[in-house]
Design a protein around this motif. Structure first.
Motif, PDB file in Angstrom:
ATOM      1  N   ASP A 118       1.312 -15.293   0.879  1.00  0.00           N
ATOM      2  CA  ASP A 118       1.652 -15.394  -0.539  1.00  0.00           C
ATOM      3  C   ASP A 118       0.869 -14.379  -1.371  1.00  0.00           C
ATOM      4  N   GLU A 119      -0.380 -14.179  -1.039  1.00  0.00           N
ATOM      5  CA  GLU A 119      -1.204 -13.184  -1.754  1.00  0.00           C
ATOM      6  C   GLU A 119      -0.638 -11.777  -1.536  1.00  0.00           C
ATOM      7  N   ALA A 120      -0.266 -11.476  -0.312  1.00  0.00           N
ATOM      8  CA  ALA A 120       0.308 -10.159  -0.004  1.00  0.00           C
ATOM      9  C   ALA A 120       1.644  -9.982  -0.722  1.00  0.00           C
ATOM     10  N   ARG A 121       2.465 -11.029  -0.756  1.00  0.00           N
ATOM     11  CA  ARG A 121       3.756 -10.956  -1.449  1.00  0.00           C
ATOM     12  C   ARG A 121       3.577 -10.687  -2.935  1.00  0.00           C
ATOM     13  N   ALA A 122       2.606 -11.339  -3.552  1.00  0.00           N
ATOM     14  CA  ALA A 122       2.359 -11.128  -4.989  1.00  0.00           C
ATOM     15  C   ALA A 122       1.935  -9.686  -5.251  1.00  0.00           C
ATOM     16  N   LEU A 123       1.073  -9.151  -4.399  1.00  0.00           N
ATOM     17  CA  LEU A 123       0.649  -7.760  -4.544  1.00  0.00           C
ATOM     18  C   LEU A 123       1.845  -6.827  -4.356  1.00  0.00           C
ATOM     19  N   PHE A 124       2.649  -7.065  -3.343  1.00  0.00           N
ATOM     20  CA  PHE A 124       3.838  -6.250  -3.081  1.00  0.00           C
ATOM     21  C   PHE A 124       4.746  -6.235  -4.310  1.00  0.00           C
ATOM     22  N   ASP A 125       5.041  -7.411  -4.851  1.00  0.00           N
ATOM     23  CA  ASP A 125       5.923  -7.513  -6.016  1.00  0.00           C
ATOM     24  C   ASP A 125       5.358  -6.748  -7.211  1.00  0.00           C
ATOM     25  N   GLU A 131       0.831  -1.210   0.000  1.00  0.00           N
ATOM     26  CA  GLU A 131       0.000   0.000   0.000  1.00  0.00           C
ATOM     27  C   GLU A 131       0.865   1.260   0.000  1.00  0.00           C
ATOM     28  N   ARG A 132       1.939   1.240   0.738  1.00  0.00           N
ATOM     29  CA  ARG A 132       2.841   2.403   0.768  1.00  0.00           C
ATOM     30  C   ARG A 132       3.441   2.627  -0.619  1.00  0.00           C
ATOM     31  N   GLY A 133       3.760   1.572  -1.323  1.00  0.00           N
ATOM     32  CA  GLY A 133       4.280   1.703  -2.682  1.00  0.00           C
ATOM     33  C   GLY A 133       3.236   2.160  -3.668  1.00  0.00           C
ATOM     34  N   ARG A 134       2.006   1.815  -3.414  1.00  0.00           N
ATOM     35  CA  ARG A 134       0.922   2.190  -4.319  1.00  0.00           C
ATOM     36  C   ARG A 134       0.517   3.647  -4.119  1.00  0.00           C
ATOM     37  N   THR A 135       0.460   4.107  -2.879  1.00  0.00           N
ATOM     38  CA  THR A 135      -0.080   5.438  -2.610  1.00  0.00           C
ATOM     39  C   THR A 135       0.983   6.473  -2.316  1.00  0.00           C
ATOM     40  N   ALA A 169       1.870   7.308   0.408  1.00  0.00           N
ATOM     41  CA  ALA A 169       1.480   7.988   1.653  1.00  0.00           C
ATOM     42  C   ALA A 169       1.924   7.136   2.841  1.00  0.00           C
ATOM     43  N   ASP A 170       2.042   7.775   3.990  1.00  0.00           N
ATOM     44  CA  ASP A 170       2.378   7.029   5.197  1.00  0.00           C
ATOM     45  C   ASP A 170       1.212   6.098   5.512  1.00  0.00           C
ATOM     46  N   VAL A 171       1.495   4.833   5.614  1.00  0.00           N
ATOM     47  CA  VAL A 171       0.482   3.808   5.838  1.00  0.00           C
ATOM     48  C   VAL A 171       0.812   3.099   7.140  1.00  0.00           C
ATOM     49  N   ALA A 172      -0.158   2.988   8.011  1.00  0.00           N
ATOM     50  CA  ALA A 172       0.055   2.288   9.277  1.00  0.00           C
ATOM     51  C   ALA A 172       0.121   0.786   9.026  1.00  0.00           C
ATOM     52  N   LEU A 173       1.029   0.126   9.736  1.00  0.00           N
ATOM     53  CA  LEU A 173       1.103  -1.322   9.668  1.00  0.00           C
ATOM     54  C   LEU A 173       0.034  -1.868  10.610  1.00  0.00           C
ATOM     55  N   VAL A 174      -0.924  -2.564  10.036  1.00  0.00           N
ATOM     56  CA  VAL A 174      -2.010  -3.143  10.816  1.00  0.00           C
ATOM     57  C   VAL A 174      -1.925  -4.657  10.683  1.00  0.00           C
ATOM     58  N   ALA A 175      -1.913  -5.330  11.804  1.00  0.00           N
ATOM     59  CA  ALA A 175      -1.855  -6.788  11.782  1.00  0.00           C
ATOM     60  C   ALA A 175      -3.056  -7.343  11.030  1.00  0.00           C
ATOM     61  N   ALA A 176      -2.805  -8.387  10.257  1.00  0.00           N
ATOM     62  CA  ALA A 176      -3.875  -9.027   9.505  1.00  0.00           C
ATOM     63  C   ALA A 176      -4.875  -9.649  10.464  1.00  0.00           C
ATOM     64  N   GLU A 177      -6.145  -9.485  10.160  1.00  0.00           N
ATOM     65  CA  GLU A 177      -7.207 -10.062  10.984  1.00  0.00           C
ATOM     66  C   GLU A 177      -8.072 -10.982  10.142  1.00  0.00           C
ATOM     67  N   GLY A 178      -8.769 -11.893  10.810  1.00  0.00           N
ATOM     68  CA  GLY A 178      -9.720 -12.764  10.137  1.00  0.00           C
ATOM     69  C   GLY A 178      -9.094 -13.869   9.311  1.00  0.00           C
ATOM     70  N   VAL A 179      -7.801 -14.114   9.484  1.00  0.00           N
ATOM     71  CA  VAL A 179      -7.140 -15.185   8.738  1.00  0.00           C
ATOM     72  C   VAL A 179      -7.338 -16.483   9.518  1.00  0.00           C
ATOM     73  N   PRO A 180      -7.888 -17.513   8.871  1.00  0.00           N
ATOM     74  CA  PRO A 180      -8.063 -18.779   9.591  1.00  0.00           C
ATOM     75  C   PRO A 180      -6.705 -19.395   9.922  1.00  0.00           C
ATOM     76  N   ASP A 181      -6.682 -20.240  10.927  1.00  0.00           N
ATOM     77  CA  ASP A 181      -5.432 -20.841  11.377  1.00  0.00           C
ATOM     78  C   ASP A 181      -4.657 -21.531  10.254  1.00  0.00           C
ATOM     79  N   ASP A 182      -5.352 -22.082   9.275  1.00  0.00           N
ATOM     80  CA  ASP A 182      -4.668 -22.754   8.170  1.00  0.00           C
ATOM     81  C   ASP A 182      -4.500 -21.836   6.962  1.00  0.00           C
ATOM     82  N   GLY A 183      -4.766 -20.547   7.130  1.00  0.00           N
ATOM     83  CA  GLY A 183      -4.720 -19.623   6.005  1.00  0.00           C
ATOM     84  C   GLY A 183      -3.578 -18.636   6.006  1.00  0.00           C
ATOM     85  N   TRP A 184      -2.626 -18.766   6.952  1.00  0.00           N
ATOM     86  CA  TRP A 184      -1.549 -17.779   7.029  1.00  0.00           C
ATOM     87  C   TRP A 184      -0.653 -17.781   5.805  1.00  0.00           C
ATOM     88  N   LEU A 185      -0.258 -18.939   5.342  1.00  0.00           N
ATOM     89  CA  LEU A 185       0.622 -18.991   4.178  1.00  0.00           C
ATOM     90  C   LEU A 185      -0.075 -18.462   2.919  1.00  0.00           C
TER      91      LEU A 185
END
Length: 190
Positions: A81-88, A55-59, A61-77
């Motif tokens: 991976d989705e966040a990494r693809a967006l970042f790249d 988001e910081r690269g996209r905008t 602007a100063d973006v607050a780091l907010v911990a991810a919420e609502g991720v199921p226990d088996d959904g962290w990876l």
């Protein structure tokens, strides 16, 4: 230190992903060396950090780091991976390396943000996660040497305390690898 930090960041996040793949659900409540996080909290912080970096690269602007919420226990990876693809995708444009980026403490070129705010942060938390999991994989020492060089540059020992979220530099054991030396520099007990 003016090299392109994106390949190093890709290696660092790949290393975290390999560790995330080894996290068992029963370990999510385990402590980590980063006192503010258990394993689940650290995973949420890591996913949130990559999202904030994108988001910081996209905008720009100063973006607050907010911990991810609502991720199921088996959904962290998958979330990571989705966040990494967006970042790249967001940071693929070479022009962003020299464009100014807003961070809480001011403005810096994208290259410096990626090195100090992304690679350093990811590598430091790699050690935290690896330690919490019992060091299941060998870690990339070159990444830790790079991160340690940046840490010494942007987080000098005399600026600790107050708004700097790191404790005093601690001694690393003799013969410690680069990750342990980085952890000690960042105030963790090694």
């Amino acid at each position: 230190m003016d090299l392109d930090p994106r390949p190093l960041y890709t290696r660092a996040t790949g290393q975290v992903a390999a560790l995330m793949a080894r996290v068992k659900p029963e370990a999510l409540g385990d402590a980590t060396p980063c006192e503010e996080f258990d394993v689940r909290g650290l995973l949420a912080h890591l996913v949130g950090g990559v999202r904030a970096g994108a988001e910081r690269g996209r905008t720009d602007a100063d973006v607050a780091l907010v911990a991810a919420e609502g991720v199921p226990d088996d959904g962290w990876l998958p979330a990571y991976d989705e966040a990494r693809a967006l970042f790249d995708e967001v940071w693929a444009d070479d022009a962003k390396l020299d464009a100014p980026v807003s961070v809480p403490w001011g403005e810096m070129p994208g290259r410096a943000y990626l090195a100090s705010g992304c690679v350093l942060e990811t590598v430091a938390h790699t050690w935290d996660l690896s330690t919490a999991l019992g060091h299941p994989l060998p870690l990339d020492q070159e990444l830790a040497e790079y991160a340690l060089e940046w840490a010494r540059r942007v987080l000098p020992a005399e600026r600790r305390g107050g708004p700097v979220p790191f404790g005093p530099v601690r001694p690393a054991p003799e013969g410690a690898d680069a990750y342990a030396r980085l952890a000690a520099w960042l105030g963790r007990e090694v």
